[in-house]
Design an enzyme around this catalytic site. Structure first.
Site, PDB file in Angstrom:
ATOM      1  N   LYS A   7       5.488   8.613  18.121  1.00 23.52           N
ATOM      2  CA  LYS A   7       4.478   7.789  17.452  1.00 23.52           C
ATOM      3  C   LYS A   7       4.135   6.563  18.306  1.00 23.52           C
ATOM      4  O   LYS A   7       2.999   6.071  18.301  1.00 23.52           O
ATOM      5  CB  LYS A   7       4.934   7.375  16.046  1.00 23.52           C
ATOM      6  CG  LYS A   7       3.748   6.849  15.227  1.00 23.52           C
ATOM      7  CD  LYS A   7       3.932   6.753  13.740  1.00 23.52           C
ATOM      8  CE  LYS A   7       2.621   6.337  13.076  1.00 23.52           C
ATOM      9  NZ  LYS A   7       2.820   5.747  11.750  1.00 23.52           N
ATOM     10  N   ALA A  39       0.826  -1.211   0.000  1.00 24.17           N
ATOM     11  CA  ALA A  39       0.000   0.000   0.000  1.00 24.17           C
ATOM     12  C   ALA A  39       0.859   1.260   0.000  1.00 24.17           C
ATOM     13  O   ALA A  39       0.614   2.190  -0.766  1.00 24.17           O
ATOM     14  CB  ALA A  39      -0.928  -0.010   1.210  1.00 24.17           C
ATOM     15  N   LEU A  40       1.882   1.295   0.839  1.00 25.02           N
ATOM     16  CA  LEU A  40       2.720   2.492   0.944  1.00 25.02           C
ATOM     17  C   LEU A  40       3.618   2.659  -0.274  1.00 25.02           C
ATOM     18  O   LEU A  40       3.681   3.736  -0.876  1.00 25.02           O
ATOM     19  CB  LEU A  40       3.589   2.422   2.207  1.00 25.02           C
ATOM     20  CG  LEU A  40       3.106   3.271   3.378  1.00 25.02           C
ATOM     21  CD1 LEU A  40       1.744   2.807   3.851  1.00 25.02           C
ATOM     22  CD2 LEU A  40       4.123   3.243   4.512  1.00 25.02           C
TER      23      LEU A  40
END
Lengths: 318, 318
Positions: free
Chosen positions: B192, B18-19
């Site tokens: 994160k 996807a990335l």
């Protein structure tokens, strides 16, 4: 309120599951006047009595005295509470009709804080507690398979053993149940948690696994030890000096159990109630009340609580 | 080794999930010379190219340059590593053919300790890392549904932003990807984790639940905060002063997400690899290396590790 109990005491068994039926049947067989409160499967027990199978014997009580209410039973010398702690809200109604001035109420429940709800209803001076080391399942109403008769450790609520404590222990012994009167019930309860908290807990929280899987997993084995250390530290603050070697003993013992499914996991898989508060919640609260941090125990408590809540939701959805 | 990059750089995309497909397609569209290493679904991408759908646009690259090996691609100016960290053992073979004297290798991987394996292969001075705030799924080879294009934060491995860092950021910006060059990549990674550790972790460990369930559960919400505090304390020891208000921000943000399924849970349910070590294991090890106790984080790590191991066993059994 430390009167002795009569030779053939009148006994009520509150909760006719695996424990209630097993100990109750033994007491009947020894000639005592035993009354069972039976809420589910009463017709079956009335028709076929109680059957007990142990590794060394089998016996069948064709007729036992069953009752639908405790009012019907009336005052007893000894009341044995063998419903799960999760059903304790019913005690306020169930116990009073059974009480006389010298009635002993003995709770067989697991975990911490199980004598207190009984004491609230009947007064602390009536209360005894027991820790049952037993492997016993009810395969049908009144049908008990006891794979490991084990041992009962008996104690007074908040005080050392009295004359009556030893008499109740003797009553069990005479009925063929290994039983010891102990001076420090509370300490025994903390000691039992040393195994129950990690092994029952991780069995559920790590995806429904048996003890051999925990023992073979480096992380979980270390986590079990850390959980035990938290219990030991909290217990110590309450004056219960459990030696660190007691932890090693638990691991040695567990290694020998092989592929063992802890009782809470069996109940979890079967959709039955689990003593979440008595095994995990109450130790967390007590530890915090004396300033002992129990971060792993609390994490385990919250995770299991959520897993149980999810199970309830699923049940409703069905 | 802080040479600037050419106007139309030669770019390799290692990992066409996807990335990789999303950022790669954007870079192609902006006129760059982009080479995709494609291991699964190459025929489909060769036949049908890459299709991208975002909330505001759709585009279709009919022809993209795909390769089966990095030797076929050869030296590049920029190498984007978009395979999962769990596939890092392959880097030692994949990266060397792509390297020239000034090649930049940018890893988009999640968690802590993801630059190090790249640096080991190509040398730390070549390495950049990025944190991608993006919602993007690959519905089929070369078919990308990007629900939230978000933002990329870019930094150097172990040093502040350089001229080349800002150039790579500009390259992304020109291609339509919001991108910022940052001076402290490591601190961003810890930040994160403040969200990823509790929310990705509890979503898996508490039985496969969405973030709204965590937020509505008093125990789990408190546990999430305690996990964040452990992360903050560890990060502080490494010189990253994350303000405590940053935790509140995470809860506010999560409340707005509603019934959100964290990416690790999606991967968990789909049977895909999860960055167990990068999100939970490495923070535990780093915290311990500086003497910060992280009992809850470690508990979570061990539980998830066991749950993943059980999944593997089940897969094999099929």
């Amino acid at each position: 309120m430390s009167a002795t109990i009569p030779d053939k005491p009148r006994i009520a068994i509150i909760g006719s599951g695996a424990l209630g039926c097993y100990y109750g049947a033994r007491l009947v067989k020894a000639g005592n006047d035993v009354h069972f409160l039976v809420r589910t499967g009463r017709a079956a027990i009335m028709a076929r009595g109680i059957r007990v199978k142990t590794p060394t014997e089998r016996f069948h009580l064709k007729k036992v005295q069953t009752h639908a209410t405790t009012t019907e039973i009336g005052p007893c010398d000894l009341v044995i509470v063998s419903v799960k702690a999760t059903a304790n809200s019913a005690l306020a109604k169930l116990l009073p009709p059974l009480m006389g001035p010298d009635t002993i109420v003995l709770t067989l429940q697991n975990g911490l804080g199980v004598e207190e709800p009984v004491a609230e209803v009947v007064g602390g001076e009536h209360v005894l507690g027991a820790i049952c080391f037993i492997g016993s399942t009810r395969t049908a109403p009144g049908v008990i398979n006891c794979s490991f008769p084990g041992l009962v450790m008996l104690g007074e609520f908040g005080r050392p053993a009295q004359a009556r404590t030893r008499e109740v222990a003797k009553l069990f012994e005479t009925a063929g149940v290994k039983c010891e009167a102990q001076d420090n019930l509370e300490e025994l309860r903390w000691k039992k948690l040393v195994w129950n908290v990690p092994f029952n807990g991780l069995a559920i929280a790590a995806g429904g696994i048996t003890t051999d899987v925990i023992m073979a997993d480096e992380g979980l084995r270390l986590l079990a030890r850390r959980l035990m250390e938290e219990i030991l530290e909290a217990a110590a603050k309450f004056g219960h000096a459990i030696p660190r070697t007691f932890m090693d003993l638990q691991f040695d013992r567990t290694a020998k159990l092989g592929k063992y499914e802890p009782s809470s996991l069996i109940d979890y898989h079967a959709g039955r109630a689990i003593e979440l508060e008595e095994i995990w919640g109450e130790p967390v609260r007590r530890a915090k009340s004396v300033g002992v941090p129990v971060p792993r125990l609390e994490t385990l408590y919250w995770l299991i609580k959520r897993l149980l809540a999810a199970r309830k939701t699923k049940k409703k959805a069905r």
